[in-house]
Design an enzyme around this catalytic site. Structure first.
Site, mmCIF file in Angstrom:
data_model
loop_
_atom_site.group_PDB
_atom_site.id
_atom_site.type_symbol
_atom_site.label_atom_id
_atom_site.label_comp_id
_atom_site.label_asym_id
_atom_site.label_seq_id
_atom_site.Cartn_x
_atom_site.Cartn_y
_atom_site.Cartn_z
ATOM 1 N N ASP A 39 46.673 39.856 37.484
ATOM 2 C CA ASP A 39 46.670 39.913 38.957
ATOM 3 C C ASP A 39 46.624 41.378 39.353
ATOM 4 O O ASP A 39 46.537 42.277 38.492
ATOM 5 C CB ASP A 39 47.926 39.214 39.530
ATOM 6 N N GLY A 45 44.981 44.476 37.387
ATOM 7 C CA GLY A 45 43.589 44.885 37.550
ATOM 8 C C GLY A 45 42.944 44.219 38.757
ATOM 9 O O GLY A 45 43.636 43.616 39.578
ATOM 10 N N ASP A 46 41.616 44.338 38.805
ATOM 11 C CA ASP A 46 40.860 43.809 39.943
ATOM 12 C C ASP A 46 39.820 42.840 39.394
ATOM 13 O O ASP A 46 38.940 43.245 38.623
ATOM 14 C CB ASP A 46 40.195 44.994 40.658
ATOM 15 N N PHE A 47 39.908 41.565 39.782
ATOM 16 C CA PHE A 47 39.008 40.598 39.149
ATOM 17 C C PHE A 47 37.549 40.745 39.582
ATOM 18 O O PHE A 47 36.679 40.069 39.065
ATOM 19 C CB PHE A 47 39.513 39.160 39.251
ATOM 20 N N HIS A 101 38.976 29.660 46.448
ATOM 21 C CA HIS A 101 38.923 29.238 47.862
ATOM 22 C C HIS A 101 39.283 30.390 48.813
ATOM 23 O O HIS A 101 39.068 30.293 50.009
ATOM 24 C CB HIS A 101 39.805 28.003 48.121
HETATM 25 C C1 LIG Z 1 46.322 32.230 46.673
HETATM 26 S S1 LIG Z 1 47.067 33.281 45.482
HETATM 27 C C2 LIG Z 1 47.072 32.176 44.086
HETATM 28 C C3 LIG Z 1 48.166 32.503 43.122
HETATM 29 C C4 LIG Z 1 48.318 31.542 41.941
HETATM 30 N N1 LIG Z 1 47.107 31.435 41.133
HETATM 31 C C5 LIG Z 1 48.792 30.190 42.406
HETATM 32 O O1 LIG Z 1 48.119 29.196 42.162
HETATM 33 O O2 LIG Z 1 49.858 30.113 43.006
HETATM 34 C C6 LIG Z 1 45.748 34.412 45.144
HETATM 35 C C7 LIG Z 1 46.103 35.484 44.131
HETATM 36 O O3 LIG Z 1 44.936 36.302 43.920
HETATM 37 C C8 LIG Z 1 45.388 37.626 43.719
HETATM 38 N N2 LIG Z 1 44.287 38.574 43.993
HETATM 39 C C9 LIG Z 1 43.703 38.845 45.185
HETATM 40 N N3 LIG Z 1 42.744 39.765 45.039
HETATM 41 C C10 LIG Z 1 42.720 40.103 43.713
HETATM 42 C C11 LIG Z 1 41.921 40.999 42.937
HETATM 43 N N4 LIG Z 1 40.937 41.721 43.514
HETATM 44 N N5 LIG Z 1 42.156 41.066 41.611
HETATM 45 C C12 LIG Z 1 43.134 40.332 41.020
HETATM 46 N N6 LIG Z 1 43.923 39.442 41.704
HETATM 47 C C13 LIG Z 1 43.715 39.343 43.036
HETATM 48 C C14 LIG Z 1 46.519 37.769 44.721
HETATM 49 O O4 LIG Z 1 47.350 38.869 44.411
HETATM 50 C C15 LIG Z 1 47.203 36.412 44.588
HETATM 51 O O5 LIG Z 1 48.234 36.443 43.634
#
Ligand SMILES: C[S@@+](CC[C@H](N)C(=O)[O-])C[C@H]1O[C@@H](n2cnc3c(N)ncnc32)[C@H](O)[C@@H]1O
Length: 336
Positions: A199, A225-227, A245
């Site tokens: 994350d 990191g950044d996905f 989503h």
């Molecule tokens: C809606 S939450 C879902 C969390 C978890 N998978 C769950 O089901 O409860 C979205 C997640 O995406 C992460 N996120 C957003 N942008 C991101 C990025 N560029 N790189 C990595 N993670 C990211 C957020 O920090 C957050 O934890």
């Protein structure tokens, strides 16, 4: 009562729908349901316990009696119904966390819903001046509340993943794994599994604390990191739970391509989301679809749209299984 069933009455109830939602948020915030427990309690006593105004509490509760969350067995005496009890903190699959996610900043973003309707862009950015996840980076307390509420909903969504056969998987990478609730459950139930939680760097700092069980912690690597730039390689399965989503199709494909590049040819992609039924019937996923637009410019998708998205990102959809709370979409990289 004259006119109760007519179109005017029906439409007025819909137009004023947010009053019901706000009444639920308010009584939840004051822990009214916890203060009632299993008892029927006189409203003055209940107001004292919850720190509410007596008259206001009675009026709030009468609105929610009409909505089926409470009952009033004697005038001015209130109890929780089985529907309202779903908001208890300790109820299995408690929906209390959903009220947290719908209230606060999310609710404020909806005040500019017309902007989303006109532009197809998130209203959140207009109300708060920046995209939601960037805003959370600057507001750690709000981010922690969001992460906790997300994790609290994991129990509801997890079933299709837990029920899957994990015997062929050694390492599972949870992409955008938040504060680790899902991976915690998964590793605890499947002792042979190793996990990688991925994350944003500031989120995984918190996550290290959330991996509660020492034994689970030992089997889990935490990577920041950044996905959009890359995801950890070396996993046999890549989980994307409630991630795609949040994003529009172009961005979702970009994330999927990063997963595709990171995984081995025989790897599995496991997407956990609410899939919108194609039958046009009312469904919570349809409401969530608009919520994703208003907050993030994201969207919920029908099964056909998921299949198109996966094809565009170089995956073959293997199967889609639906359960009451979420759907599991399983795919593998297309060879070559
Ligand atoms: C809606 S939450 C879902 C969390 C978890 N998978 C769950 O089901 O409860 C979205 C997640 O995406 C992460 N996120 C957003 N942008 C991101 C990025 N560029 N790189 C990595 N993670 C990211 C957020 O920090 C957050 O934890």
């Amino acid at each position: 009562m004259p006119g109760t069933d007519d179109a005017n009455h029906l439409l007025r109830r819909k137009i004023m729908g947010y009053i019901v939602a706000q009444a639920i948020f308010a009584v939840t915030e004051l822990d009214v349901i916890e203060h009632l427990g299993d008892d029927a309690v006189e409203v003055g006593e209940l107001a004292h316990r919850a720190g509410a105004d007596r008259d206001a509490l009675q009026r709030f509760l009468r609105v929610l009696v009409a909505e089926g969350l409470f009952e009033e067995p004697a005038p001015g005496v209130f109890a929780v119904t089985s529907l309202g009890a779903l908001l208890r903190r300790d109820a299995p699959g408690s929906l209390r966390h959903l009220t947290t996610l719908m209230a606060g900043e999310a609710y404020q973003a909806w005040s500019m819903a017309t902007h989303s309707l006109r532009s197809g862009q998130p209203a959140f950015d207009v109300v708060f001046g920046k995209p939601m996840f960037e805003w959370f980076n600057d507001h750690p307390a709000a981010a922690a509340t969001f992460d906790t509420a997300q994790a609290g909903l994991v129990e509801l969504r997890l079933l299709p993943l837990l029920e899957r056969d994990w015997s062929e998987v050694g390492t599972v990478v949870d992409v955008g794994g938040g504060n680790g609730g899902l991976l915690n459950e998964l590793l605890a139930r499947h002792e042979h599994l190793r996990g990688v939680l991925f994350d944003q760097p500031q989120v995984v700092e918190e996550t290290k604390l959330a991996l509660t069980k020492e034994e689970t912690r030992q089997r889990c690597e935490v990577v920041g990191g950044d996905f959009f730039s890359g995801v950890p390689s070396g996993g046999d399965a890549y989980v994307l739970a409630q991630i795609l989503h949040d994003w529009n199709d172009e961005q979702a494909i970009a994330i999927l391509r990063q997963c595709n590049q990171a995984m081995p040819p025989q790897g599995r992609l496991l997407i956990l989301e609410q899939v919108i039924p194609e039958d046009g019937e009312p469904h919570p996923a349809r409401l969530l679809d608009l919520h994703m637009l208003v907050l993030l410019g994201g969207r919920e998708r029908e099964e056909s749209a998921w299949r198109r998205l996966l094809t565009a990102a170089g995956f073959e959809t293997l199967h889609v299984s639906h359960s009451a709370r979420s759907s599991l979409i399983e795919a593998r990289p297309v060879a070559g």
